[in-house]
Write a protein that holds these residues in place. Structure first.
Motif, short mmCIF file in Angstrom:
data_model
loop_
_atom_site.label_atom_id
_atom_site.label_comp_id
_atom_site.label_asym_id
_atom_site.label_seq_id
_atom_site.Cartn_x
_atom_site.Cartn_y
_atom_site.Cartn_z
N VAL A 1 33.71 25.24 55.33
CA VAL A 1 32.81 25.38 56.42
C VAL A 1 31.89 26.47 56.01
CG1 VAL A 1 34.15 24.45 58.31
CG2 VAL A 1 34.00 26.83 57.71
N SER A 2 30.74 26.53 56.17
CA SER A 2 29.79 27.57 55.79
C SER A 2 30.15 28.72 56.96
CB SER A 2 28.36 27.21 56.28
OG SER A 2 28.03 27.02 57.71
N TYR A 3 29.48 29.95 56.86
CA TYR A 3 29.76 30.94 57.89
C TYR A 3 28.94 30.77 59.06
CZ TYR A 3 31.56 35.12 60.06
OH TYR A 3 32.27 35.50 61.32
N GLU A 4 28.02 30.18 58.97
CA GLU A 4 27.12 29.76 60.13
C GLU A 4 27.74 28.82 60.97
OE1 GLU A 4 22.85 27.73 61.13
OE2 GLU A 4 23.32 28.06 59.12
N ASP A 5 28.70 27.90 60.34
CA ASP A 5 29.66 27.20 61.27
C ASP A 5 30.73 27.74 62.08
OD1 ASP A 5 28.28 24.73 60.30
OD2 ASP A 5 29.70 24.62 58.51
N ILE A 6 31.24 28.85 61.32
CA ILE A 6 32.29 29.83 61.86
C ILE A 6 31.54 30.52 63.28
CG2 ILE A 6 33.66 31.59 61.52
CD1 ILE A 6 34.26 30.61 58.87
N ARG A 7 30.50 31.16 62.79
CA ARG A 7 29.87 31.93 63.76
C ARG A 7 29.55 31.01 65.13
NH1 ARG A 7 25.57 33.21 61.03
NH2 ARG A 7 26.45 35.07 60.28
N ARG A 8 28.78 29.80 64.99
CA ARG A 8 28.82 28.90 65.81
C ARG A 8 29.92 28.71 66.84
NH1 ARG A 8 28.65 23.23 66.28
NH2 ARG A 8 28.82 23.16 63.92
N ALA A 9 31.19 28.48 66.23
CA ALA A 9 32.43 27.96 66.78
C ALA A 9 32.97 29.09 67.61
CB ALA A 9 33.43 27.63 65.75
N VAL A 10 32.64 30.53 66.95
CA VAL A 10 33.38 31.61 67.69
C VAL A 10 32.61 31.75 69.02
CG1 VAL A 10 33.36 34.17 67.67
CG2 VAL A 10 34.08 32.70 65.60
N LEU A 11 31.18 31.59 69.16
CA LEU A 11 30.48 31.82 70.25
C LEU A 11 30.65 30.68 71.28
CD1 LEU A 11 26.92 32.79 68.75
CD2 LEU A 11 28.38 34.12 70.04
N THR A 12 30.56 29.44 70.88
CA THR A 12 31.26 28.44 71.79
C THR A 12 32.48 28.50 72.30
OG1 THR A 12 29.72 26.92 70.38
CG2 THR A 12 31.18 25.88 71.96
N LEU A 13 33.59 28.92 71.53
CA LEU A 13 34.96 29.01 72.00
C LEU A 13 34.90 29.98 73.09
CD1 LEU A 13 36.70 28.28 68.67
CD2 LEU A 13 36.78 26.80 70.89
N GLU A 14 34.33 31.13 72.63
CA GLU A 14 34.64 32.43 73.64
C GLU A 14 33.76 31.91 75.20
OE1 GLU A 14 33.84 37.11 73.95
OE2 GLU A 14 32.24 36.08 73.22
N ASP A 15 32.45 31.11 75.05
CA ASP A 15 31.97 30.61 76.29
C ASP A 15 32.83 29.73 76.92
OD1 ASP A 15 29.57 32.02 75.86
OD2 ASP A 15 28.40 30.45 74.67
N LEU A 16 33.74 29.04 76.23
CA LEU A 16 34.63 27.92 76.83
C LEU A 16 35.54 28.66 77.62
CD1 LEU A 16 34.71 25.06 74.00
CD2 LEU A 16 33.53 25.01 76.52
N GLY A 17 35.91 29.88 77.24
CA GLY A 17 36.92 30.48 78.03
C GLY A 17 38.26 30.69 77.39
N VAL A 18 38.26 30.35 76.09
CA VAL A 18 39.78 30.34 75.20
C VAL A 18 40.10 31.90 75.47
CG1 VAL A 18 39.21 28.57 73.64
CG2 VAL A 18 38.65 30.88 72.95
#
Length: 263
Positions: free
Chosen positions: A18-35
């Protein structure tokens, strides 16, 4: 073994292909989801797929997550003890802890292990040794890490939780009994009671208290029925490996729904 703690869900963002941009997006989304917890892993090359594919380093990424996130806990699943001096690991962990605090306590979890991926060692010039020598090194490092946390100025913002993975009864589970707040493994529900009894035996022998130990296990390739059985056996932290760049957030949502049904 702590059974009255809430069930938590940790997502391991695998930093490969993955690109780091992909990772950054995943981090933000997962925190917003409530993990509850975000993990990466501490390797230098992909563990699956193209062995020459994209890959990113663990600790620099964790420092970025400390700044990027606001509420989720995070760490490596797991750090490799062999790659860094023990006192340096302690200082790095303390620094990431402070970066993540933002006016309160830090959110860093120090997940650590003895290492196993031989290519990492060979390519980066570390001595691979044997499973026994690597476990001995981990056992020697953890007291140094804990002592360094007490000497640093400033000290960590909280008692940094220590997560240790593995199931070996003669060495690994003794290290768990001496140092861990969280014990992570892939063992089956049927095996858990025995493994916990081994931890209890080592704690009694060494005079440590494991009454607050949180038991962690993996959800990959498991059904909700499997997760129910792990829960009944005492697991309270559930982790899920997560691959990009086509992140399947619906899978995470389903496991969050299951988590909420247990709390």
């Amino acid at each position: 073994m702590l059974l009255d703690t809430p069930v938590r869900l940790g997502i391991q963002i695998r930093p490969q292909h993955v690109s780091y941009e992909d990772i950054r997006r995943a981090v933000l989304t997962l925190e917003d989801l409530g993990v509850d917890i975000l993990f990466n892993w501490d390797h230098f090359y992909p563990l699956s797929g193209d062995p020459e594919g994209r890959h990113f380093e663990s600790w620099t990424m964790l420092a970025a997550w400390a700044e990027q996130t606001e509420k989720v806990e995070f760490g490596a699943l797991v750090n490799c003890n062999s790659y860094r001096n023990a006192d340096l690991q302690a200082d790095m962990a303390r620094t990431v802890d402070h970066i993540s605090a933002k006016g309160g306590e830090g959110r860093f979890i120090f997940g650590t292990g003895s290492g196993w991926f031989e290519r990492d060692y060979d390519e980066y010039g570390y001595e691979f040794g044997t499973p026994g020598t690597r476990l001995t090194a981990l056992a020697e490092a953890l007291p140094r890490i804990e002592a360094r946390w007490e000497k640093l100025v400033p000290v960590p913002t909280r008692k940094i939780p220590v997560l240790i993975g593995g199931k070996g009864e003669q060495k690994t589970l003794r290290i768990v009994a001496r140092h861990a707040d969280i014990w992570h493994s892939f063992v089956t529900p049927e095996e858990l009671a025995h493994k916990v009894s081994v931890i209890d035996e080592w704690a009694a022998k060494d005079g440590t208290d494991v009454s607050n130990l949180v038991v962690s296990n993996e959800l990959q390739r498991r059904t909700t029925e499997d997760a129910d059985a792990l829960y009944d056996a005492g697991v309270r932290l559930f982790t899920l490996g997560f691959d990009g760049p086509d992140w399947d957030f619906d899978v995470v949502r389903r496991w969050l729904q299951w988590r909420d049904g247990k709390n």
